[in-house]
Design an enzyme around this catalytic site. Structure first.
Site, short mmCIF file in Angstrom:
data_model
loop_
_atom_site.label_atom_id
_atom_site.label_comp_id
_atom_site.label_asym_id
_atom_site.label_seq_id
_atom_site.Cartn_x
_atom_site.Cartn_y
_atom_site.Cartn_z
N CYS A 45 -17.00 39.06 -2.48
CA CYS A 45 -17.07 39.26 -3.94
C CYS A 45 -18.18 40.25 -4.28
CB CYS A 45 -17.35 37.95 -4.66
SG CYS A 45 -16.08 36.70 -4.40
C1 BEZ Z 1 -16.39 35.92 -0.28
O1 BEZ Z 1 -16.39 36.48 -1.37
O2 BEZ Z 1 -16.94 36.40 0.69
C2 BEZ Z 1 -15.68 34.60 -0.12
C3 BEZ Z 1 -15.55 33.75 -1.19
C4 BEZ Z 1 -14.93 32.52 -1.01
C5 BEZ Z 1 -14.41 32.18 0.23
C6 BEZ Z 1 -14.52 33.08 1.28
C7 BEZ Z 1 -15.16 34.30 1.12
#
Ligand code: BEZ
Length: 211
Positions: A45
């Site tokens: 994210c």
């Molecule tokens: C991420 O943004 O890295 C992420 C968010 C939730 C679960 C897995 C990865």
């Protein structure tokens, strides 16, 4: 039932990193990209938000307003924004909705319980100035989206909303397009006076209209 192409994007009020908004007032007359993130302080994210902030001039050029969402509270967004700037080299330059009660996430079907009860999936909604949903994308938490592709689709959506053309596989802005089957050859002569190439009667290729 989930929101589908052609549906009116529902209105909502929410707190964001740029203050409280009424979605319809905020988006009035613009194209919009509304996209959700599973959670703050997560690696994928963080990269998505930084990259989207870098693309802001490209969204502006197309008259598109961008707004993100995650189901964390506003204070957490403000802290996370500092990390995004530090690690991605670009500060957040569009609002991020704080949706801890998941009101907007539920309204837009961004929680897919069989994937996660608590986190939003990576949803993208492209909404037209007429408030209709023009595109939806759904990615799992483990896969970051390609925001260059979001821009490419917006180019196609904006072009095809003005002209009776469709864009072929892997099309990019400036490349040849296809005359839609609903346009007869007779009508096409008026709309495309420069002519076109007939590969098959249903596959007519024409330079991209310019205005
Ligand atoms: C991420 O943004 O890295 C992420 C968010 C939730 C679960 C897995 C990865």
């Amino acid at each position: 039932m989930s929101l589908q192409l052609g549906d009116i994007a529902p209105n909502f009020q929410a707190d964001t990193t740029e203050g409280p908004i009424d979605f319809y007032n905020w988006s009035e007359g613009s194209w919009v990209v509304l996209f959700s993130h599973p959670k703050n302080f997560t690696p994928v994210c963080t990269t998505e938000l930084g990259y989207t902030a870098k693309l802001k001039p490209e969204f502006d050029r197309r008259g598109v307003k961008v707004i993100g969402l995650s189901v964390d509270p506003l204070e957490k967004h403000e802290l996370w924004a500092k990390d995004i700037e530090e690690t991605q080299g670009t500060a957040l330059n569009f609002p991020l909705i704080a949706d801890p009660e998941r009101k907007v996430a539920d309204l837009y079907g961004m929680i897919h319980p069989n994937a996660s009860d608590t986190l939003t999936v990576r949803s993208v909604f492209v909404i037209g100035p007429d408030r209709k949903i023009k595109l939806t994308l759904t990615y799992p938490a483990s896969t970051g989206r390609n925001f260059d592709e979001v821009l490419r689709v917006i180019d196609s959506l904006q072009l095809t909303s003005k002209h009776q053309v469709a864009t072929p596989v892997n099309w990019k802005n400036g490349e040849d397009v296809i005359i839609v089957p609903a346009v007869s050859d007779e009508a096409a002569k008026e709309k495309f006076p420069g002519g076109w190439k007939t590969v098959k009667p249903y596959l007519r290729v024409v330079p991209q209209p310019r205005s």
